[in-house]
Design a protein around this motif. Sequence first.
Motif, PDB file in Angstrom:
ATOM      1  N   ARG A  84      55.052  62.331  25.697  1.00  0.00           N
ATOM      2  CA  ARG A  84      54.545  63.278  26.285  1.00  0.00           C
ATOM      3  C   ARG A  84      53.401  62.398  26.909  1.00  0.00           C
ATOM      4  N   PHE A  85      52.556  63.011  28.233  1.00  0.00           N
ATOM      5  CA  PHE A  85      51.310  62.362  28.785  1.00  0.00           C
ATOM      6  C   PHE A  85      50.195  62.435  27.781  1.00  0.00           C
ATOM      7  N   ALA A  86      49.410  61.669  27.833  1.00  0.00           N
ATOM      8  CA  ALA A  86      48.327  61.470  27.261  1.00  0.00           C
ATOM      9  C   ALA A  86      47.190  62.665  27.186  1.00  0.00           C
ATOM     10  N   ASP A  87      47.322  62.794  28.725  1.00  0.00           N
ATOM     11  CA  ASP A  87      46.411  64.032  29.168  1.00  0.00           C
ATOM     12  C   ASP A  87      46.680  64.242  30.503  1.00  0.00           C
ATOM     13  N   GLU A  88      46.106  65.538  31.026  1.00  0.00           N
ATOM     14  CA  GLU A  88      46.374  65.982  32.532  1.00  0.00           C
ATOM     15  C   GLU A  88      46.320  64.934  33.503  1.00  0.00           C
ATOM     16  N   GLU A  89      44.998  64.019  33.273  1.00  0.00           N
ATOM     17  CA  GLU A  89      44.871  62.798  34.304  1.00  0.00           C
ATOM     18  C   GLU A  89      46.025  61.978  34.446  1.00  0.00           C
ATOM     19  N   GLU A  90      46.423  61.693  33.155  1.00  0.00           N
ATOM     20  CA  GLU A  90      47.654  60.798  33.281  1.00  0.00           C
ATOM     21  C   GLU A  90      48.963  61.465  34.036  1.00  0.00           C
ATOM     22  N   LYS A  91      49.272  62.666  33.568  1.00  0.00           N
ATOM     23  CA  LYS A  91      50.286  63.405  34.128  1.00  0.00           C
ATOM     24  C   LYS A  91      50.159  63.451  35.611  1.00  0.00           C
ATOM     25  N   ALA A  92      48.780  63.709  36.150  1.00  0.00           N
ATOM     26  CA  ALA A  92      48.732  63.771  37.609  1.00  0.00           C
ATOM     27  C   ALA A  92      48.924  62.330  38.224  1.00  0.00           C
ATOM     28  N   ARG A  93      48.588  61.244  37.579  1.00  0.00           N
ATOM     29  CA  ARG A  93      48.629  60.033  38.040  1.00  0.00           C
ATOM     30  C   ARG A  93      50.133  59.598  38.221  1.00  0.00           C
ATOM     31  N   GLU A  94      51.006  59.903  37.139  1.00  0.00           N
ATOM     32  CA  GLU A  94      52.326  59.561  37.143  1.00  0.00           C
ATOM     33  C   GLU A  94      53.095  60.485  38.189  1.00  0.00           C
TER      34      GLU A  94
ATOM     35  N   VAL B 194      57.327  62.172  20.690  1.00  0.00           N
ATOM     36  CA  VAL B 194      57.126  63.317  19.895  1.00  0.00           C
ATOM     37  C   VAL B 194      58.127  63.952  19.189  1.00  0.00           C
ATOM     38  N   ALA B 195      59.604  63.498  19.689  1.00  0.00           N
ATOM     39  CA  ALA B 195      60.728  63.888  18.864  1.00  0.00           C
ATOM     40  C   ALA B 195      61.841  63.189  19.515  1.00  0.00           C
ATOM     41  N   GLU B 196      62.857  63.023  18.684  1.00  0.00           N
ATOM     42  CA  GLU B 196      64.216  62.207  18.989  1.00  0.00           C
ATOM     43  C   GLU B 196      65.433  63.399  18.410  1.00  0.00           C
ATOM     44  N   HIS B 197      66.492  63.200  19.303  1.00  0.00           N
ATOM     45  CA  HIS B 197      67.576  64.038  18.823  1.00  0.00           C
ATOM     46  C   HIS B 197      68.888  63.090  19.367  1.00  0.00           C
ATOM     47  N   VAL B 198      69.941  62.963  18.334  1.00  0.00           N
ATOM     48  CA  VAL B 198      71.194  62.225  18.565  1.00  0.00           C
ATOM     49  C   VAL B 198      72.071  63.098  19.001  1.00  0.00           C
ATOM     50  N   ILE B 199      72.555  62.756  20.073  1.00  0.00           N
ATOM     51  CA  ILE B 199      73.745  63.459  20.789  1.00  0.00           C
ATOM     52  C   ILE B 199      75.137  62.426  20.634  1.00  0.00           C
ATOM     53  N   SER B 200      76.102  63.344  20.422  1.00  0.00           N
ATOM     54  CA  SER B 200      77.354  62.599  20.435  1.00  0.00           C
ATOM     55  C   SER B 200      78.269  63.584  21.391  1.00  0.00           C
ATOM     56  N   PRO B 201      79.679  63.193  21.230  1.00  0.00           N
ATOM     57  CA  PRO B 201      80.466  64.020  22.127  1.00  0.00           C
ATOM     58  C   PRO B 201      80.539  65.253  21.746  1.00  0.00           C
ATOM     59  N   GLY B 202      80.410  66.181  22.864  1.00  0.00           N
ATOM     60  CA  GLY B 202      80.314  67.649  22.493  1.00  0.00           C
ATOM     61  C   GLY B 202      79.098  68.371  22.401  1.00  0.00           C
ATOM     62  N   THR B 203      77.996  67.355  22.385  1.00  0.00           N
ATOM     63  CA  THR B 203      76.605  67.842  22.066  1.00  0.00           C
ATOM     64  C   THR B 203      75.882  67.215  23.497  1.00  0.00           C
ATOM     65  N   GLY B 204      74.597  68.025  23.401  1.00  0.00           N
ATOM     66  CA  GLY B 204      73.782  67.664  24.553  1.00  0.00           C
ATOM     67  C   GLY B 204      72.417  68.110  24.111  1.00  0.00           C
ATOM     68  N   CYS B 205      71.410  68.139  25.343  1.00  0.00           N
ATOM     69  CA  CYS B 205      70.227  68.229  25.187  1.00  0.00           C
ATOM     70  C   CYS B 205      69.426  68.669  26.519  1.00  0.00           C
ATOM     71  N   TYR B 206      69.010  69.895  26.397  1.00  0.00           N
ATOM     72  CA  TYR B 206      67.952  70.308  27.734  1.00  0.00           C
ATOM     73  C   TYR B 206      66.639  69.473  27.706  1.00  0.00           C
ATOM     74  N   ILE B 207      66.614  68.924  28.855  1.00  0.00           N
ATOM     75  CA  ILE B 207      65.152  68.302  29.365  1.00  0.00           C
ATOM     76  C   ILE B 207      64.432  68.879  30.382  1.00  0.00           C
ATOM     77  N   PRO B 208      63.231  69.483  29.892  1.00  0.00           N
ATOM     78  CA  PRO B 208      62.622  70.013  30.892  1.00  0.00           C
ATOM     79  C   PRO B 208      61.709  69.431  31.851  1.00  0.00           C
ATOM     80  N   PRO B 209      61.579  70.149  32.998  1.00  0.00           N
ATOM     81  CA  PRO B 209      61.046  68.995  34.038  1.00  0.00           C
ATOM     82  C   PRO B 209      59.782  68.473  33.601  1.00  0.00           C
ATOM     83  N   TYR B 210      59.507  67.308  34.215  1.00  0.00           N
ATOM     84  CA  TYR B 210      58.095  66.470  33.866  1.00  0.00           C
ATOM     85  C   TYR B 210      57.887  66.191  32.770  1.00  0.00           C
ATOM     86  N   THR B 211      59.196  66.156  31.883  1.00  0.00           N
ATOM     87  CA  THR B 211      59.044  65.926  30.317  1.00  0.00           C
ATOM     88  C   THR B 211      59.419  64.389  30.085  1.00  0.00           C
TER      89      THR B 211
END
Length: 282
Positions: A162-172, A191-208
């Motif tokens: 995650r971004f440290a704050d909104e100012e950092e997000k705006a800069r990036e 903030v989180a970790e997911h192990v993915i293997s064949p047949g699994t995956g993960c949704y990655i939201p915008p600006y994340t």
Amino acid sequence: MTALWPSIDPSFAREIATRTPVRFRHGLAGHPLLTLEEIARLAEELPPASLSAEPAEKPIAAGDAADVAASTDDIGQRIRDVAANRSWFTLLHVHQVARYRALVDQVLDDLAEASGMDPKNLTRRMGFLFASSPKGVTAAHFDIEHSFCMQLQGTRTLGFGRFADEEEKAREVERYWNGSFGRFHEPPETVAEHVISPGTGCYIPPYTPHWIVNGEETSLSMTVTFMNRDNETESLVQAFNAKIARTGLTPHAFGDSPARDRAKAGAMKAWAAVRRPRGAAR
């Protein structure tokens, strides 16, 4: 026909609406278009602008994409040898090839049907393929689209930050529109970790912020992306703001005024229409 999204249900639409990362199962592992050999063949078909190569082993925060780029010469054979050559390959916009465009559409249409979303709202559909050597790293970055990372071969750990704050997000975000491709010079807070293997995956939201670390095997994966109305408006406003910032002015941030945001998005669409070559597809 076997569904490519067998485990998605209507609750998945809420995860997209709230931009919450979530794991899922899929039916792409073993698909005949997604073997190592077929990915290598596709790389030989694509134009050079749709190919990218980097060293596999790199820091989590690798900086701008240009800092780590490598040659794409003889990329088909290099992909076939990916188990040993310590490389990381990206095939960009695979949907420009008809058989892969059909696959991207099938994946997203299956997603829409299973989650209760209208497939017409899943726009700007794109597909990407990745082949990486053991212990390869996908450097920390963010994307502006809704992304669905689907593991085909090998096991990887997908980290979210995650971004440290909104100012950092705006800069990036401003750096993104000035050519950083969303890459970070410093590792984001995990903030989180997911192990993915064949047949699994993960949704990655915008600006994340996110990154991926391979295990001890070669990794093959596919990512499909799309935009919806809110996501497209946000991206258009961010692009507009980056243009204004280059003049030395300080634009109002996205979300400060919905009416102002709509006007900015409309201006960007009009600008894009003017720049589009006559006869180009819309």
